[in-house]
Design a protein around this motif. Structure first.
Motif, PDB file in Angstrom:
ATOM      1  N   LYS A 464       0.940  -0.923   0.062  1.00 26.24           N
ATOM      2  CA  LYS A 464       0.175   0.109  -0.151  1.00 26.24           C
ATOM      3  C   LYS A 464       0.769   1.423   0.322  1.00 26.24           C
ATOM      4  CE  LYS A 464      -3.777  -2.627   0.410  1.00 26.24           C
ATOM      5  NZ  LYS A 464      -4.239  -3.017  -0.424  1.00 26.24           N
ATOM      6  N   ASP A 465       2.335   1.325   0.389  1.00 29.02           N
ATOM      7  CA  ASP A 465       3.094   2.253   0.452  1.00 29.02           C
ATOM      8  C   ASP A 465       4.456   1.801  -0.120  1.00 29.02           C
ATOM      9  OD1 ASP A 465       4.684   4.290   1.695  1.00 29.02           O
ATOM     10  OD2 ASP A 465       4.059   3.366   3.654  1.00 29.02           O
ATOM     11  N   TYR A 466       4.127   3.043  -1.061  1.00 23.85           N
ATOM     12  CA  TYR A 466       5.747   3.002  -2.198  1.00 23.85           C
ATOM     13  C   TYR A 466       7.117   3.946  -0.880  1.00 23.85           C
ATOM     14  CZ  TYR A 466       4.042   0.096  -5.049  1.00 23.85           C
ATOM     15  OH  TYR A 466       3.659  -0.585  -6.956  1.00 23.85           O
ATOM     16  N   SER A 467       6.357   4.628   0.275  1.00 26.47           N
ATOM     17  CA  SER A 467       7.278   5.922   0.254  1.00 26.47           C
ATOM     18  C   SER A 467       9.003   5.255   0.519  1.00 26.47           C
ATOM     19  CB  SER A 467       6.855   6.713   1.115  1.00 26.47           C
ATOM     20  OG  SER A 467       6.526   5.709   2.605  1.00 26.47           O
ATOM     21  N   HIS A 468       9.169   4.191   0.801  1.00 32.89           N
ATOM     22  CA  HIS A 468      10.680   3.846   1.591  1.00 32.89           C
ATOM     23  C   HIS A 468      11.549   3.910  -0.536  1.00 32.89           C
ATOM     24  CE1 HIS A 468       9.685   3.899   5.753  1.00 32.89           C
ATOM     25  NE2 HIS A 468       8.417   3.691   5.879  1.00 32.89           N
ATOM     26  N   ILE A 469      10.918   3.210  -0.745  1.00 32.46           N
ATOM     27  CA  ILE A 469      11.026   3.186  -1.810  1.00 32.46           C
ATOM     28  C   ILE A 469      12.813   3.545  -2.452  1.00 32.46           C
ATOM     29  CG2 ILE A 469       9.970   4.066  -4.011  1.00 32.46           C
ATOM     30  CD1 ILE A 469      10.408   1.596  -5.606  1.00 32.46           C
ATOM     31  N   SER A 470      13.237   4.648  -2.248  1.00 32.11           N
ATOM     32  CA  SER A 470      13.755   6.468  -2.397  1.00 32.11           C
ATOM     33  C   SER A 470      15.092   5.720  -1.098  1.00 32.11           C
ATOM     34  CB  SER A 470      13.605   7.455  -1.956  1.00 32.11           C
ATOM     35  OG  SER A 470      12.870   7.759  -0.487  1.00 32.11           O
TER      36      SER A 470
END
Length: 693
Positions: A464-470
Motif C-alpha cells: 500500500k505504501d511506496y514511500s520507502h522505495i527511495s
C-alpha cells in the motif's frame, strides 16, 4: 514369536528407514572411531581411512546405494579397511567381494560356527539365493511369503547333494535368514533381500546360467529391470553379452516411442561398462546410438534423456569434456532425474566458469535437501551472473550460509521478519519479491539498500505504501500485476532510475501522469485501463533508447499518436502493438531513422507491404513482426523490402490464405512463418519459410 510380541511387553517397535547422506557420513565416522579407537596415536590412520571412504562414497553411485543400509554400510567400512582403502573399481567385483564377506568371512572371522553343526557351503548358499532372487524378479516382487520360499527350496534341494534333505527346507531358510547376511524377515511370515542390489546381482547370475537372456531382454524397457540387464551383461560370456546388447539395440530401433527407444539405447551403452570382452561391431553399434543422445545440448534433449531414468547418470560426461552449452544441459538432465548420484554430478559443476551453467546448478536447489544443498554446493559458490530463487522457509533460513548473492528472488508470502536476515546476509544487487501478500510497505529494502540496484515486485497485493522505495538507489524497477490504488508519487524520487517496466493495468490516459524521473532510458508500459491511451508527455524522457508499449483490442494505441515519437532522438529500440491496421502506410509517420530495432504486432486487412514500413524506419537492422489477418479473403503480402534488413523474422497468421510476392529477393537469413489454410508459392524460396497448413 508372534508379530507384535515386543509391543505387548512395553517395547516400542520402530521401522529402520534408509540412511541419507548425512546419516551415512555419521555412521562411517562412528564406525572408524569404534574400529580404530579414540586415542591420539590412532587418529591419523583413522582419519585417513574415514576420509578416503567418504570420498569414494561420494564418487561411486553403486557403493553409495549400498551404504544406505546400516549392515551394508558396516560391511563396506570393513571391506575398505580390509583392503587398505582400495575397494574394487568394477561394480561386479565389488558385489562379488561383498557377497563373499557376508556369506563366509563374516562368521569365520568372528569365529561364529553354524548351529548344531548345520553348515551350507558358500556355493550352495549362492545357488539358493540366486534362484530365489530370479524367482522374485520374474514375478515382479521384492518380498515373498516364507511358505513359498520353503517350497522353492524343497524343489532345489534334491539337486544339491550334501546340503540338506528336502524336508529340512525350512531349516535351510532359517539358516539363510540368520547367517547369510543377505536375507531378512520384514515380518515373521515374509522374507526379502537386505538390499535390492543383491537381488538383482544374484537374479541376473541365475538368468545367465539358466539361459534366460531373451526374457531379460524382453523386460529391458521396464526401469525395475535396469540393473538386472546390466548385471546379466557382466555375468555373461562374450557371446551372451553380444546377444543381449544387440537385442537391446534392435528393440530400441523398433520401439514406437522415443522414450522407450532412448531408454533401451542408453541401457545398452551403460551395459558396456560390464562387458570386458565384446564383439567390436556390437560395441561400436551401442556407442553410435549413445553418441546421438549424449551429451545433451539443450533443455529439450535434457528432458528427453531424463525420461530414460537413472541409467543416464552413469553416462553423463564430466565438466572437462563439455562445452558450456552441453554442460548446462547436462546439469539440467541430472537435476530432472534427482537422487544421490545426480547430487554428486551437480557438485562437479558448482565451480564451472560459465554463469549459465552455475545458474542451472542453482535452479536444482528445490529438488534436493535444502540444508545439504547449501552446505555442499551453494556455500561459497561464485554467484556472479546467477539468479537464486527461494520458495520455502527452510531455504530462506539457509541464505545466511551462502554469502553474497547478486540476484535473489523470494517467491511466496513471507513476513518481513523472515526475509530480513536473508537479505542482510546476501545483500543482493537485484531483488525480486513474487506472490507475497505479507508486507504493506517497502521498509524491508533498507536491509539491502547499499547494494540494491534492481527491484521487481510481482503480484504483491498487500503493498500500500511506496514511500520507502527511495531508501535504495534503484536503477531498474519492474512492477507486474501490482495493485492500482497506492500512491506512486515516491517513484519520482528515484534519481538513479534508468529503466522501468509497469506491466499492470494502470488508469492513466497520458504519460504526463507518470511520476518518473526525466533521465529514463528504458520504458515499458502494459495495457492501460482507458479505452484510448495517448502518448502526450513522452517528450519528458528525451533520453529514451528503448520503448515498449503494449495494447490489446480493448485499449489500442491510435496510430496518430505514434507521430509523437519524433520527440525521442535517441530511441533505437521500439516494441509496439497496433490493432485494426489496414496498411502500414496508415501510420502517417515521418521517417524515424534513429530506430534500429522494431518489434511490431498488428492486425492487418487484406494487403500488407513491408516497403511502407521501410519508408518510416529506413535504418532498421532488426525486425520482428507478428501479423494477424482475420478474414477468409486472401492476404496479399509484399515482402521484398525485408531484403535490406539483416535480421528479419515475420510471422503471418491468417484465417484465409496468404499470397507472398517478392519472396525470391530475400536472403537466406530472413525468416517468414505463415500459418494459414493455403500458401501459394510459385517458386522455391531461398529464404527460410515455415508453412503451417
Amino acid at each position: 514369536m508372534s508379530e507384535g510380541w515386543l509391543t505387548r511387553r512395553d517395547f516400542t517397535e520402530l521401522n529402520l528407514l534408509p540412511m541419507n547422506q548425512q546419516d551415512v557420513e555419521a555412521f562411517v565416522g562412528r564406525w572408524h572411531q569404534a574400529a580404530f579407537g579414540e586415542s591420539a596415536e590412532a587418529a591419523p590412520e583413522r582419519d585417513r581411512y574415514r576420509e578416503r571412504l567418504l570420498d569414494t562414497l561420494r564418487r561411486k553411485r553403486d557403493l553409495a546405494r549400498l551404504a544406505t543400509n546400516p549392515l551394508m554400510c558396516a560391511m563396506i567400512c570393513a571391506l575398505h579397511r580390509d583392503r587398505r582403502t582400495y575397494l574394487p573399481e568394477s561394480r561386479m567385483e565389488l558385489y562379488g567381494a561383498a557377497l563373499t564377506m557376508l556369506l563366509v568371512r563374516r562368521d569365520k572371522e568372528r569365529d561364529v560356527g553354524a548351529p548344531e553343526g548345520f553348515d551350507i557351503p558358500e556355493d550352495a548358499q549362492r545357488q539358493l539365493l540366486q534362484e530365489l532372487a530370479w524367482w522374485l524378479i520374474r514375478n515382479g516382487q521384492t518380498e515373498a511369503e516364507q511358505d513359498k520360499v520353503v517350497r522353492l527350496i524343497e524343489r532345489l534341494l534334491p539337486a544339491m547333494s550334501g546340503v540338506a534333505a528336502p524336508d529340512r527346507a525350512r531349516d535351510v531358510l532359517r539358516h539363510l535368514l540368520r547367517r547369510s547376511g543377505l536375507l531378512r524377515e520384514p515380518t515373521p511370515q515374509t522374507a526379502d533381500f537386505v538390499h535390492r542390489t543383491f537381488q538383482d546381482y544374484l537374479g541376473a547370475k541365475a538368468a545367465v546360467e539358466a539361459q534366460d537372456l531373451p526374457q531379460v531382454a524382453e523386460h529391458a524397457a521396464d526401469p525395475q529391470w535396469e540393473d538386472v540387464v546390466r548385471m546379466a551383461v557382466g555375468h555373461g560370456r562374450p557371446e551372451e553379452r553380444a546377444m543381449l546388447i544387440s537385442s537391446l539395440l534392435e528393440r530400441g530401433d523398433a520401439a514406437p516411442h522415443d522414450e522407450i527407444r532412448t531408454r533401451l539405447h542408453l541401457l545398452a551403452a551403460a551395459s558396456l561398462e560390464h562387458a570386458t570382452m565384446l564383439a567390436p561391431a556390437v560395441r561400436r553399434a551401442a556407442e553410435e546410438r549413445a553418441a546421438l543422445l549424449l551429451p545433451p545440448r539443450d533443455s529439450e534433449a535434457a528432458e528427453k534423456l531424463a525420461g530414460a531414468g537413472p541409467v543416464v547418470l552413469d553416462l553423463l560426461p564430466g565438466p572437462d569434456q563439455l562445452d558450456d552449452r552441453e554442460a548446462a544441459a547436462t546439469v539440467e538432465t541430472a537435476a530432472r532425474i534427482g537422487g544421490e548420484h545426480a547430487f554428486q554430478i551437480l557438485r562437479q559443476f558448482r565451480d564451472h566458469p560459465d554463469a549459465f551453467v552455475r545458474k542451472k546448478v542453482v535452479d536444482a536447489w528445490s529438488s534436493f535437501d535444502d540444508q545439504r544443498f547449501v552446505d555442499e554446493i551453494l556455500s561459497g559458490m561464485e554467484m556472479t551472473g546467477v539468479h537464486l530463487t527461494v520458495s520455502t522457509e527452510s531455504q530462506l533460513s539457509a541464505l545466511g550460509r551462502i554469502g553474497r548473492v547478486m540476484a535473489l528472488e523470494i517467491n511466496g508470502s513471507f513476513a518481513e521478519d523472515l526475509m530480513m536476515p536473508g537479505l542482510l546476509a546476501t545483500e543482493p544487487s537485484e531483488l525480486r519479491l513474487v506472490s507475497n501478500d505479507s508486507f504493506r510497505d517497502l521498509r524491508i529494502l533498507v536491509s539491502c539498500a547499499p547494494r540494491l540496484r534492481s527491484l521487481r515486485l510481482q503480484d504483491c497485493g498487500s503493498l500500500k505504501d511506496y514511500s520507502h522505495i527511495s531508501d535504495a538507489n534503484i536503477e531498474h524497477l519492474q512492477l507486474e500485476k501490482m495493485p492500482v490504488g497506492p500512491d506512486m508519487s515516491p517513484l519520482a524520487g528515484l534519481q538513479g532510475l534508468t529503466s522501468i517496466a509497469i506491466n499492470s493495468r494502470q488508469p492513466w490516459g497520458q504519460l504526463t501522469k507518470l511520476p518518473l524521473p526525466s533521465q529514463l532510458r528504458t520504458l515499458t508500459l502494459g495495457p492501460s485501463t482507458l479505452s484510448a491511451p495517448i502518448l502526450d508527455g513522452i517528450e519528458r524522457w528525451p533520453r529514451l533508447t528503448t520503448l515498449h508499449l503494449a495494447a490489446d483490442v480493448r485499449t489500442p494505441f491510435a496510430t496518430a499518436e505514434l507521430r509523437k515519437l519524433v520527440a525521442l532522438p535517441e530511441l533505437i529500440d521500439l516494441d509496439i502493438d497496433l490493432t485494426q491496421l489496414s496498411g502500414l502506410a496508415e501510420l502517417h509517420l515521418p521517417p524515424l531513422p534513429q530506430i534500429r530495432s522494431l518489434r511490431l504486432t498488428a492486425e492487418v486487412q487484406n494487403r500488407m507491404d513491408f516497403g511502407e514500413l521501410r519508408d518510416v524506419f529506413p535504418n532498421l537492422t532488426t525486425l520482428s513482426a507478428q501479423m494477424e489477418h482475420h478474414s477468409s479473403m486472401t492476404l496479399e503480402a509484399e515482402v521484398s523490402a525485408l531484403r535490406t534488413i539483416p535480421h528479419s523474422s515475420v510471422t503471418i497468421s491468417s484465417s484465409g490464405s496468404v499470397r507472398l510476392t517478392g519472396e525470391n529477393e530475400l536472403p537466406g537469413e530472413s525468416q517468414v512463418r505463415i500459418h494459414s489454410r493455403t500458401i501459394p508459392v510459385t517458386k522455391k524460396p531461398r529464404f527460410r519459410l515455415w508453412k503451417s497448413l
